[in-house]
Motif scaffolding. Structure first.
Motif, PDB file in Angstrom:
ATOM      1  N   GLY A   1     -22.739 -19.817 102.425  1.00  0.00           N
ATOM      2  CA  GLY A   1     -23.324 -19.800 103.743  1.00  0.00           C
ATOM      3  C   GLY A   1     -22.434 -20.476 104.753  1.00  0.00           C
TER       4      GLY A   1
ATOM      5  N   SER B   1     -27.335 -23.210 113.960  1.00  0.00           N
ATOM      6  CA  SER B   1     -27.562 -21.992 113.201  1.00  0.00           C
ATOM      7  C   SER B   1     -27.111 -22.206 111.765  1.00  0.00           C
ATOM      8  CB  SER B   1     -26.773 -20.856 113.849  1.00  0.00           C
ATOM      9  OG  SER B   1     -26.719 -19.740 113.022  1.00  0.00           O
TER      10      SER B   1
ATOM     11  N   SER C   1     -26.772 -19.950 108.071  1.00  0.00           N
ATOM     12  CA  SER C   1     -26.823 -18.586 107.535  1.00  0.00           C
ATOM     13  C   SER C   1     -26.378 -18.532 106.080  1.00  0.00           C
ATOM     14  CB  SER C   1     -25.919 -17.660 108.353  1.00  0.00           C
ATOM     15  OG  SER C   1     -26.335 -17.587 109.677  1.00  0.00           O
TER      16      SER C   1
ATOM     17  N   ASN D   1     -25.685 -16.634 102.592  1.00  0.00           N
ATOM     18  CA  ASN D   1     -25.276 -15.245 102.368  1.00  0.00           C
ATOM     19  C   ASN D   1     -25.043 -14.940 100.892  1.00  0.00           C
ATOM     20  OD1 ASN D   1     -22.547 -16.754 103.161  1.00  0.00           O
ATOM     21  ND2 ASN D   1     -22.042 -15.068 101.785  1.00  0.00           N
TER      22      ASN D   1
ATOM     23  N   ALA E   1     -26.564 -11.642 105.065  1.00  0.00           N
ATOM     24  CA  ALA E   1     -26.839 -13.040 105.379  1.00  0.00           C
ATOM     25  C   ALA E   1     -28.208 -13.107 106.044  1.00  0.00           C
ATOM     26  CB  ALA E   1     -25.769 -13.604 106.307  1.00  0.00           C
TER      27      ALA E   1
ATOM     28  N   GLY F   1     -30.333 -15.550 108.658  1.00  0.00           N
ATOM     29  CA  GLY F   1     -30.037 -16.580 109.633  1.00  0.00           C
ATOM     30  C   GLY F   1     -31.269 -17.327 110.084  1.00  0.00           C
TER      31      GLY F   1
ATOM     32  N   ASN G   1     -32.117 -20.069 113.202  1.00  0.00           N
ATOM     33  CA  ASN G   1     -31.549 -20.629 114.426  1.00  0.00           C
ATOM     34  C   ASN G   1     -32.566 -21.498 115.151  1.00  0.00           C
ATOM     35  OD1 ASN G   1     -29.100 -18.925 114.308  1.00  0.00           O
ATOM     36  ND2 ASN G   1     -30.579 -17.293 114.592  1.00  0.00           N
TER      37      ASN G   1
ATOM     38  N   TYR H   1     -35.307 -16.232 113.169  1.00  0.00           N
ATOM     39  CA  TYR H   1     -34.779 -15.901 111.850  1.00  0.00           C
ATOM     40  C   TYR H   1     -34.348 -14.440 111.884  1.00  0.00           C
ATOM     41  CZ  TYR H   1     -39.443 -13.950 111.470  1.00  0.00           C
ATOM     42  OH  TYR H   1     -40.581 -13.239 111.703  1.00  0.00           O
TER      43      TYR H   1
ATOM     44  N   SER I   1     -28.604 -10.028 108.511  1.00  0.00           N
ATOM     45  CA  SER I   1     -27.366  -9.409 108.982  1.00  0.00           C
ATOM     46  C   SER I   1     -26.545  -8.855 107.828  1.00  0.00           C
ATOM     47  CB  SER I   1     -26.508 -10.433 109.731  1.00  0.00           C
ATOM     48  OG  SER I   1     -27.166 -10.953 110.832  1.00  0.00           O
TER      49      SER I   1
ATOM     50  N   GLY J   1     -26.793  -7.536 113.101  1.00  0.00           N
ATOM     51  CA  GLY J   1     -27.990  -8.265 112.733  1.00  0.00           C
ATOM     52  C   GLY J   1     -29.214  -7.957 113.563  1.00  0.00           C
TER      53      GLY J   1
ATOM     54  N   SER K   1     -32.981  -9.942 114.558  1.00  0.00           N
ATOM     55  CA  SER K   1     -33.696 -11.213 114.470  1.00  0.00           C
ATOM     56  C   SER K   1     -34.967 -11.182 115.306  1.00  0.00           C
ATOM     57  CB  SER K   1     -32.809 -12.378 114.915  1.00  0.00           C
ATOM     58  OG  SER K   1     -32.577 -12.337 116.298  1.00  0.00           O
TER      59      SER K   1
END
Length: 185
Positions: A31, A57, A59, A61, A75, A77, A79, A93, A96, A119, A121
């Motif tokens: 990540g 952030s 992420s 992965n 990934a 995410g 944030n 969230y 991606s 991505g 979100s």
């Protein structure tokens, strides 16, 4: 004399371990994270706004090497954003899918890479507002392999996103990541 032999033996073992981390059939788990202190200008409904604040952030992965040096994966995410001058913190969230290419052979300790992702979100703010976004990220940097399985990544990331179909947002961040490469047996 013993120290010299131990040093040479250690170097030979280290070099022999430094292969196969980015070969076909291997997995990549890890990540990255970004901290942003931003001043951004964006447009919404043909009106230009300027906003400052900070954000973080994270992420995690998972990727799979479909051929040597080339991985596909995804990934997720998480944030958090804290705009200055407003009591309007937000969190989001997303997911991606990505593709990543390493430019050097597997035995290199420092290996530059390029990654691109698209991505989606969804997020909410303390004021009760919600948003959905979609966009792309281009990430370039170097992976520093400590051994055949563990790498520290430093990257420069460009993100372009569109929120709620009317607000566009572009940013440039510096990222740091950590990857574990699981080798096929």
């Amino acid at each position: 004399m013993k120290k010299k032999h131990i040093l040479i033996l250690s170097f030979v073992l280290f070099v022999n371990l430094m292969s196969a981390q980015i070969d076909k059939g291997n997995w990549m788990v890890g990540g990255s994270g970004n901290f942003t202190n931003y001043k951004s200008t964006f447009q919404s409904n043909n009106t230009e706004f300027t906003q400052t604040g900070s954000g973080i952030s994270i992420s995690p992965n998972l990727g799979y090497f479909v051929v040597d040096n080339f991985a596909v994966g995804t990934a997720v995410g998480f944030n958090f954003s804290n705009p200055s001058g407003a009591n309007n913190n937000s969190h989001s969230y997303g997911i991606s899918p990505f593709v990543r290419y390493y430019f050097r052979k597997a035995e290199k300790i420092i290996n530059p890479f390029l990654q691109t992702s698209y991505g989606f979100s969804e997020g909410k703010s303390e004021s009760g507002g919600s948003n959905k976004s979609r966009g792309y990220t281009i990430k370039g940097g170097s992976a520093i392999f400590f051994n055949s399985s563990v790498a520290l990544e430093l990257s420069l990331n460009y993100n372009s996103s569109k929120y709620n179909s009317d607000t566009t947002y572009n940013d440039l961040t510096i990222g740091i990541g950590f990857q574990i490469h699981l080798e096929k047996k």
